[in-house]
Design a protein around this motif. Sequence first.
Motif, short mmCIF file in Angstrom:
data_model
loop_
_atom_site.label_atom_id
_atom_site.label_comp_id
_atom_site.label_asym_id
_atom_site.label_seq_id
_atom_site.Cartn_x
_atom_site.Cartn_y
_atom_site.Cartn_z
N ASP A 73 0.85 -1.20 0.00
CA ASP A 73 0.00 0.00 0.00
C ASP A 73 0.88 1.24 0.00
O ASP A 73 2.11 1.15 0.09
CB ASP A 73 -1.02 -0.02 1.15
N GLN A 74 0.27 2.40 -0.11
CA GLN A 74 1.03 3.64 -0.24
C GLN A 74 1.76 4.06 1.03
O GLN A 74 2.67 4.88 0.99
CB GLN A 74 0.13 4.77 -0.75
N SER A 75 1.42 3.45 2.17
CA SER A 75 2.15 3.73 3.41
C SER A 75 3.46 2.95 3.48
O SER A 75 4.28 3.18 4.36
CB SER A 75 1.29 3.40 4.63
N GLY A 76 3.64 1.99 2.54
CA GLY A 76 4.84 1.16 2.54
C GLY A 76 4.64 -0.19 3.22
O GLY A 76 5.60 -0.91 3.48
N VAL A 110 7.40 -1.88 5.56
CA VAL A 110 7.08 -2.77 6.68
C VAL A 110 6.35 -3.98 6.13
O VAL A 110 5.53 -3.87 5.21
CB VAL A 110 6.18 -2.04 7.71
N THR A 111 6.64 -5.15 6.69
CA THR A 111 5.89 -6.36 6.36
C THR A 111 5.74 -7.20 7.61
O THR A 111 6.47 -7.00 8.60
CB THR A 111 6.57 -7.16 5.23
N HIS A 112 4.79 -8.09 7.59
CA HIS A 112 4.62 -9.08 8.66
C HIS A 112 4.99 -10.41 8.04
O HIS A 112 4.19 -11.00 7.30
CB HIS A 112 3.19 -9.09 9.19
N VAL A 145 7.21 -8.69 12.65
CA VAL A 145 7.11 -7.36 12.08
C VAL A 145 8.52 -7.01 11.64
O VAL A 145 9.46 -7.04 12.45
CB VAL A 145 6.58 -6.33 13.10
N MET A 146 8.67 -6.71 10.35
CA MET A 146 9.99 -6.42 9.80
C MET A 146 9.96 -5.09 9.07
O MET A 146 8.94 -4.73 8.47
CB MET A 146 10.44 -7.55 8.85
N GLU A 147 11.07 -4.38 9.14
CA GLU A 147 11.18 -3.07 8.49
C GLU A 147 12.45 -2.98 7.68
O GLU A 147 13.46 -3.59 8.01
CB GLU A 147 11.23 -1.94 9.54
N LYS A 148 12.38 -2.15 6.65
CA LYS A 148 13.53 -1.89 5.81
C LYS A 148 13.54 -0.40 5.50
O LYS A 148 12.52 0.16 5.07
CB LYS A 148 13.43 -2.67 4.51
N GLN A 149 14.67 0.25 5.72
CA GLN A 149 14.79 1.65 5.33
C GLN A 149 14.76 1.69 3.82
O GLN A 149 15.33 0.86 3.14
CB GLN A 149 16.09 2.25 5.88
N HIS A 150 14.06 2.70 3.30
CA HIS A 150 13.81 2.76 1.88
C HIS A 150 14.17 4.14 1.35
O HIS A 150 13.68 5.14 1.85
CB HIS A 150 12.32 2.45 1.62
#
Length: 152
Positions: A73-76, A110-112, A145-150
């Motif tokens: 989605d547009q929030s990332g 962000v992804t789960h 919950v995982m995050e990646k700087q983009h």
Amino acid sequence: MIIRHYEPTDCEDLANLFYHTVHTINAKDYTKEQLHAWATGKIDLEEWNKSLSEHYAVVALENNGIVGFGDIDQSGYLDRLYVYKDYQRRGIATAICDDLERAVKVDKIVTHASITAKPFFEQRGFKAIKEQQVVRNGIALTNYVMEKQHAT
């Protein structure tokens, strides 16, 4: 392999791909009870189509058949990423993710991620922020919950 935008006529094929992928690929990390709670085989196609249509969603095609799909989605928030069991480890998920990540202008994605998908996302530079228990149909499932700087 061709990556193209999601079309509403894809929805039923994606639901079937999701069900079969969860029940085969994720079987090494989750119990049968967990797999059935996660992918019941009874997806509300109208809701899935609405969600996929509102997100940036793509499908991967090989030999005119859908072999994978993903959406963000547009929030990332990278919501879904699935590749058919017979097409694993061929770069399809990587190609889908590359396309999804290019589509959004955000500081982080962000992804789960499932237990199964966690190593794939780690290789892409995602960091696990927390382990969580998600309850589906009364059954707890572990994900991350995982995050990646983009770079935008």
